[in-house]
Design a protein around this motif. Structure first.
Motif, PDB file in Angstrom:
ATOM      1  N   ASP A 182       0.749  -1.363  -0.057  1.00 35.37           N
ATOM      2  CA  ASP A 182       0.041   0.057  -0.029  1.00 35.37           C
ATOM      3  C   ASP A 182       0.875   1.271  -0.105  1.00 35.37           C
ATOM      4  O   ASP A 182       1.551   1.331   1.067  1.00 35.37           O
ATOM      5  CB  ASP A 182      -0.960  -0.030   1.088  1.00 35.37           C
ATOM      6  CG  ASP A 182      -2.001   1.012   1.167  1.00 35.37           C
ATOM      7  OD1 ASP A 182      -1.897   1.810   0.288  1.00 35.37           O
ATOM      8  OD2 ASP A 182      -2.982   1.149   2.043  1.00 35.37           O
ATOM      9  N   PRO A 183       0.784   2.294  -0.979  1.00 37.00           N
ATOM     10  CA  PRO A 183       1.772   3.136  -1.099  1.00 37.00           C
ATOM     11  C   PRO A 183       1.410   4.368  -0.319  1.00 37.00           C
ATOM     12  O   PRO A 183       1.877   5.523  -0.145  1.00 37.00           O
ATOM     13  CB  PRO A 183       1.467   3.651  -2.756  1.00 37.00           C
ATOM     14  CG  PRO A 183       0.308   3.500  -3.039  1.00 37.00           C
ATOM     15  CD  PRO A 183       0.106   1.944  -2.218  1.00 37.00           C
ATOM     16  N   LYS A 184       0.158   4.215   0.428  1.00 39.77           N
ATOM     17  CA  LYS A 184      -0.501   5.095   1.389  1.00 39.77           C
ATOM     18  C   LYS A 184       0.239   5.004   2.936  1.00 39.77           C
ATOM     19  O   LYS A 184       0.025   5.775   3.701  1.00 39.77           O
ATOM     20  CB  LYS A 184      -1.989   4.978   1.388  1.00 39.77           C
ATOM     21  CG  LYS A 184      -2.448   5.509   0.187  1.00 39.77           C
ATOM     22  CD  LYS A 184      -4.215   5.484   0.409  1.00 39.77           C
ATOM     23  CE  LYS A 184      -4.579   4.109   0.693  1.00 39.77           C
ATOM     24  NZ  LYS A 184      -4.411   3.290  -0.344  1.00 39.77           N
ATOM     25  N   LEU A 216      -3.220  13.656   0.351  1.00 36.33           N
ATOM     26  CA  LEU A 216      -4.177  13.362   1.520  1.00 36.33           C
ATOM     27  C   LEU A 216      -4.757  12.374   1.337  1.00 36.33           C
ATOM     28  O   LEU A 216      -5.866  11.991   0.449  1.00 36.33           O
ATOM     29  CB  LEU A 216      -4.984  14.784   1.724  1.00 36.33           C
ATOM     30  CG  LEU A 216      -4.286  15.965   1.361  1.00 36.33           C
ATOM     31  CD1 LEU A 216      -5.449  17.325   1.788  1.00 36.33           C
ATOM     32  CD2 LEU A 216      -3.268  16.095   2.482  1.00 36.33           C
ATOM     33  N   ASN A 217      -4.816  11.522   2.413  1.00 35.31           N
ATOM     34  CA  ASN A 217      -5.900  10.277   2.530  1.00 35.31           C
ATOM     35  C   ASN A 217      -7.009  10.674   3.167  1.00 35.31           C
ATOM     36  O   ASN A 217      -7.707   9.750   4.272  1.00 35.31           O
ATOM     37  CB  ASN A 217      -4.949   9.281   3.005  1.00 35.31           C
ATOM     38  CG  ASN A 217      -5.738   7.791   2.738  1.00 35.31           C
ATOM     39  OD1 ASN A 217      -6.497   7.588   1.834  1.00 35.31           O
ATOM     40  ND2 ASN A 217      -5.564   6.728   3.788  1.00 35.31           N
ATOM     41  N   LEU A 252      -7.111  11.745  -2.034  1.00 33.59           N
ATOM     42  CA  LEU A 252      -7.578  10.431  -2.686  1.00 33.59           C
ATOM     43  C   LEU A 252      -9.008  10.054  -2.317  1.00 33.59           C
ATOM     44  O   LEU A 252      -9.724   9.450  -3.126  1.00 33.59           O
ATOM     45  CB  LEU A 252      -6.590   9.399  -1.835  1.00 33.59           C
ATOM     46  CG  LEU A 252      -5.193   9.682  -2.153  1.00 33.59           C
ATOM     47  CD1 LEU A 252      -4.524   8.562  -1.267  1.00 33.59           C
ATOM     48  CD2 LEU A 252      -4.822   9.865  -3.664  1.00 33.59           C
ATOM     49  N   PRO A 253      -9.642  10.414  -1.223  1.00 29.26           N
ATOM     50  CA  PRO A 253     -10.918   9.857  -1.067  1.00 29.26           C
ATOM     51  C   PRO A 253     -11.876  10.453  -1.978  1.00 29.26           C
ATOM     52  O   PRO A 253     -13.032   9.873  -2.369  1.00 29.26           O
ATOM     53  CB  PRO A 253     -11.377  10.400   0.483  1.00 29.26           C
ATOM     54  CG  PRO A 253      -9.908  10.525   1.240  1.00 29.26           C
ATOM     55  CD  PRO A 253      -9.057  10.942   0.056  1.00 29.26           C
ATOM     56  N   LYS A 254     -11.743  11.587  -2.582  1.00 31.11           N
ATOM     57  CA  LYS A 254     -12.570  12.268  -3.559  1.00 31.11           C
ATOM     58  C   LYS A 254     -12.431  11.940  -4.997  1.00 31.11           C
ATOM     59  O   LYS A 254     -13.327  11.952  -5.827  1.00 31.11           O
ATOM     60  CB  LYS A 254     -12.343  13.752  -3.639  1.00 31.11           C
ATOM     61  CG  LYS A 254     -12.548  14.576  -2.360  1.00 31.11           C
ATOM     62  CD  LYS A 254     -12.398  16.039  -2.593  1.00 31.11           C
ATOM     63  CE  LYS A 254     -12.648  16.890  -0.996  1.00 31.11           C
ATOM     64  NZ  LYS A 254     -12.229  18.115  -1.319  1.00 31.11           N
ATOM     65  N   PHE A 255     -11.403  10.901  -5.175  1.00 34.86           N
ATOM     66  CA  PHE A 255     -11.243  10.571  -6.608  1.00 34.86           C
ATOM     67  C   PHE A 255     -11.962   9.048  -6.669  1.00 34.86           C
ATOM     68  O   PHE A 255     -11.688   8.184  -5.899  1.00 34.86           O
ATOM     69  CB  PHE A 255      -9.714  10.068  -6.521  1.00 34.86           C
ATOM     70  CG  PHE A 255      -9.276   9.664  -8.142  1.00 34.86           C
ATOM     71  CD1 PHE A 255      -9.309  11.041  -8.973  1.00 34.86           C
ATOM     72  CD2 PHE A 255      -8.973   8.407  -8.439  1.00 34.86           C
ATOM     73  CE1 PHE A 255      -8.891  10.222 -10.534  1.00 34.86           C
ATOM     74  CE2 PHE A 255      -8.751   8.128  -9.955  1.00 34.86           C
ATOM     75  CZ  PHE A 255      -8.681   9.073 -10.808  1.00 34.86           C
ATOM     76  N   GLY A 256     -12.763   9.109  -7.770  1.00 37.34           N
ATOM     77  CA  GLY A 256     -13.729   7.918  -7.995  1.00 37.34           C
ATOM     78  C   GLY A 256     -13.395   7.361  -9.568  1.00 37.34           C
ATOM     79  O   GLY A 256     -14.314   6.585  -9.724  1.00 37.34           O
ATOM     80  N   LEU A 263      -3.361   5.030  -9.049  1.00 39.55           N
ATOM     81  CA  LEU A 263      -2.218   4.136  -8.555  1.00 39.55           C
ATOM     82  C   LEU A 263      -2.218   4.220  -7.041  1.00 39.55           C
ATOM     83  O   LEU A 263      -2.300   3.099  -6.244  1.00 39.55           O
ATOM     84  CB  LEU A 263      -1.086   4.137  -9.156  1.00 39.55           C
ATOM     85  CG  LEU A 263       0.114   3.450  -8.582  1.00 39.55           C
ATOM     86  CD1 LEU A 263       0.904   2.882  -9.819  1.00 39.55           C
ATOM     87  CD2 LEU A 263       1.156   4.078  -7.502  1.00 39.55           C
ATOM     88  N   LEU A 264      -2.040   5.266  -6.505  1.00 39.67           N
ATOM     89  CA  LEU A 264      -1.709   5.588  -5.095  1.00 39.67           C
ATOM     90  C   LEU A 264      -3.293   5.164  -4.151  1.00 39.67           C
ATOM     91  O   LEU A 264      -2.955   4.708  -3.033  1.00 39.67           O
ATOM     92  CB  LEU A 264      -1.732   7.192  -4.628  1.00 39.67           C
ATOM     93  CG  LEU A 264      -0.534   7.583  -5.153  1.00 39.67           C
ATOM     94  CD1 LEU A 264      -0.343   9.300  -5.329  1.00 39.67           C
ATOM     95  CD2 LEU A 264       0.787   7.159  -4.369  1.00 39.67           C
TER      96      LEU A 264
END
Length: 240
Positions: free
Chosen positions: A6-8, A121-122, A157-161, A177-178
């Motif tokens: 996991d890159p996060k 940002l995660n 990231l959470p906003k990306f779908g 990817l991230l």
């Protein structure tokens, strides 16, 4: 069992972007996300702990801090846990490469080389749908960029779908990817070219040594704890 790390996580992020054998990945990531006018030819890592001017001031510790051949500075931060003052934090971190460019003596003309700060940002920093933000100093009357040597990029990231078939922009491929790497078993066709193929190669869990696996497990637990904290805060209405 996950095929890719996991890159996060702290371990996963540094494995992908902060090692000598992953400079090609970092260089292309910066080129794509920052939309630079020309590719980065070479990168040199700078020690990620930046000392302040005085002993009583706070240090700056980056996930990735590097410079290119012409002296441009690049800061990349993965913020795993919710941070109320994330914009203040990123702004504060950008002051170190500004101050460190100062030259001694009276002849310095205050000319600075460009500084780029990428904050991944995660968590969602606000209620807007924007997952990609490019921030520069602006003339509020003309709406034109006033100073182009200080650039901030925020990837939430959470906003990306988007799904693989929707990844038309280079930056979107990196965000996908991230966000999704640990859930993938096969490499999407949209990410089958360099340097994404190299990223998947070095991110294979099966390739980790026993020591690396231990470090990754610790890092993974920390990331899961941070995510649980965000979820709890959201449920309790404490997240801003």
């Amino acid at each position: 069992m996950a095929r890719y790390i996991d890159p996060k996580t702290d371990f996963g992020f540094k494995r992908l972007f902060a090692q000598e054998d992953s400079k090609d990945i970092l260089a292309q990531f910066l080129f794509d996300v920052l939309e630079l006018p020309y590719p980065i030819q070479e990168l040199s890592y700078i020690p990620n702990e930046q000392l302040p001017q005085g002993a009583d001031e706070r240090v700056g510790i980056y996930d990735v801090y590097c410079t290119d051949l012409i002296g441009q500075r690049f800061i990349v931060e993965m913020q795993r846990g919710s941070q109320t003052f994330i914009r203040d934090r990123v702004l504060y971190y950008s002051t170190f490469p500004i101050i460190h460019q100062a030259k001694k003596g009276t002849g310095w003309q205050f000319e600075l080389l460009p500084i780029y700060c990428v904050a991944i940002l995660n968590f969602a920093s606000d209620n807007t749908p924007a997952y990609f933000r490019r921030i520069q100093l602006m003339d509020t009357a003309s709406k034109a960029v006033f100073y182009d040597k200080l650039t901030y990029i925020y990837l939430e990231l959470p906003k990306f779908g988007k799904e693989p078939g929707e990844l038309t922009k280079p930056a979107d491929k990196w965000i996908y990817l991230l966000k999704n790497m640990p859930e993938l078993q096969d490499i999407p066709a949209e990410l089958a070219s360099a340097p994404f193929d190299h990223a998947f190669e070095i991110a294979q869990e099966a390739a980790l040594s026993p020591q690396e696996r231990l470090l990754y497990e610790v890092s993974l637990k920390s990331a899961r704890d941070a995510f649980a904290e965000i979820t709890t805060a959201r449920e309790e209405g404490r997240e801003e």
